[in-house]
Design an enzyme around this catalytic site. Structure first.
Site, PDB file in Angstrom:
ATOM      1  N   SER A   1      41.023 -21.996   2.694  1.00 33.24           N
ATOM      2  CA  SER A   1      42.539 -22.704   1.876  1.00 33.24           C
ATOM      3  C   SER A   1      43.970 -21.380   2.111  1.00 33.24           C
ATOM      4  O   SER A   1      43.442 -19.906   2.710  1.00 33.24           O
ATOM      5  CB  SER A   1      42.513 -22.080   0.464  1.00 33.24           C
TER       6      SER A   1
ATOM      7  N   GLU B   1      62.330 -21.632  -0.635  1.00 32.79           N
ATOM      8  CA  GLU B   1      62.591 -23.100  -1.711  1.00 32.79           C
ATOM      9  C   GLU B   1      60.814 -23.434  -1.858  1.00 32.79           C
ATOM     10  O   GLU B   1      61.247 -24.531  -3.741  1.00 32.79           O
ATOM     11  CB  GLU B   1      62.839 -24.618  -0.541  1.00 32.79           C
ATOM     12  N   SER B   2      59.797 -22.527  -2.737  1.00 30.22           N
ATOM     13  CA  SER B   2      58.718 -23.017  -3.411  1.00 30.22           C
ATOM     14  C   SER B   2      57.748 -22.881  -2.437  1.00 30.22           C
ATOM     15  O   SER B   2      57.549 -21.783  -2.173  1.00 30.22           O
ATOM     16  CB  SER B   2      58.356 -24.318  -3.866  1.00 30.22           C
TER      17      SER B   2
ATOM     18  N   HIS C   1      43.846 -27.016   1.505  1.00 31.81           N
ATOM     19  CA  HIS C   1      42.656 -26.500   1.866  1.00 31.81           C
ATOM     20  C   HIS C   1      42.286 -27.641   2.407  1.00 31.81           C
ATOM     21  O   HIS C   1      41.667 -29.328   2.104  1.00 31.81           O
ATOM     22  CB  HIS C   1      42.186 -26.963  -0.271  1.00 31.81           C
TER      23      HIS C   1
ATOM     24  N   CYS D   1      61.780 -26.728  -3.907  1.00 25.73           N
ATOM     25  CA  CYS D   1      62.939 -27.115  -5.055  1.00 25.73           C
ATOM     26  C   CYS D   1      64.398 -27.401  -4.396  1.00 25.73           C
ATOM     27  O   CYS D   1      65.400 -27.222  -5.066  1.00 25.73           O
ATOM     28  CB  CYS D   1      64.171 -25.945  -6.042  1.00 25.73           C
TER      29      CYS D   1
END
Length: 272
Positions: free
Chosen positions: A66, A73-74, A79, A94
């Site tokens: 993971s 931007e985020s 996973h 974003c």
């Protein structure tokens, strides 16, 4: 026009855009390598136009990865399940400079995925025409999917038995000897709580076929354990059949630990 290329109207103005992507038939060796996964996700983020801030990836025991790449931007998140050749990926941004199509295709190539599905494209934080944030309605999940339970699957199909195939890769050669294999299979039988069909019924080893490795058979009271191991490939192939339920992952994890393999793949069939 793909889901990633749909034009955004004023009503769709949002603070962020969120993709969920399913990658099937991936290279299990890559999915099990935490360093490789971190490197290829950082690279995919950069290629897409994102500004990478940091990344954090974790390898689970005996396998699975993971991780998250934090971008200005985020984020990119993943996973991975090497035993199923599968990776679940989220891309959230974003900003409006990220090339989602390029990011998705770059990851598909890097993961060795033969099948990629974009399962959701979501607008997050919708802005109304008056400039205020719109409140989303609660989601209603009408699907019948539940978290995976092999026992529930076994019971739901009224199965009579189970066949579990486990392939363990990158085993040290010294682990792939008839003596060690006998010990490993004895430990496996104890784990399965299934004894040989008679006290003198030991593991039977068969003459190797050219290029295919040495074969083995263990007859149990409630089933069989068969397979082969290949020194050239350093791989152990095992098929476990029991006429009752047993936990596939427990058997697989015992084998990878006992053989010191680097990763395993798993297939399960319910016999009715």
């Amino acid at each position: 026009m793909s889901a990633l290329e749909q034009p955004i109207s004023f009503q769709d103005l949002a603070l962020g855009r969120h993709l969920t992507i399913e990658y099937y038939d991936c290279n299990a060796n890559i999915l099990a390598d935490v360093s490789a996964m971190e490197q290829l996700f950082v690279e995919a983020a950069k290629v897409s136009g994102a500004t990478v801030l940091e990344s954090s990836f974790h390898g689970f025991q005996p396998q699975g990865v993971s991780g998250i790449v934090v971008i200005c931007e985020s984020h990119f998140a993943v996973h991975a399940w090497p035993e199923h050749d599968y990776a679940a990926v989220d891309i959230f941004t974003c900003g409006d400079q990220i090339d989602f199509e390029l990011a998705a295709r770059t990851l598909q190539k890097s993961l060795g995925s033969r099948s990629m599905i974009i399962s959701n494209v979501l607008s997050r934080g919708l802005i109304g025409q008056n400039g205020t944030l719109l409140h989303e309605k609660p989601a209603v999940d009408n699907t019948t999917h539940t978290s995976m339970s092999w026992k529930k699957r076994y019971q739901s199909v009224d199965a009579w038995g189970m066949l579990v195939s486990v392939d363990v890769y990158d085993c040290p050669e010294e682990m792939l000897t008839s003596g060690n294999i006998s010990s490993v299979l004895e430990e496996l039988c104890q784990k399965l709580e299934s004894a040989p069909c008679c006290p003198n019924c030991c593991v039977k080893f068969h003459d190797p076929e050219r290029g295919s490795g040495l074969r083995f058979t263990q007859i149990l009271n409630s089933g069989t354990v068969t397979g082969r191991y290949n020194l050239e490939r350093r791989t152990f192939y095992c098929d476990i059949f029991l006429c009752r339920f047993f936990e596939p992952r427990e058997a697989a994890e015992l084998l990878i630990d006992a053989l010191s393999g680097s990763y395993y793949r798993l297939q399960v069939a319910m016999r009715q």
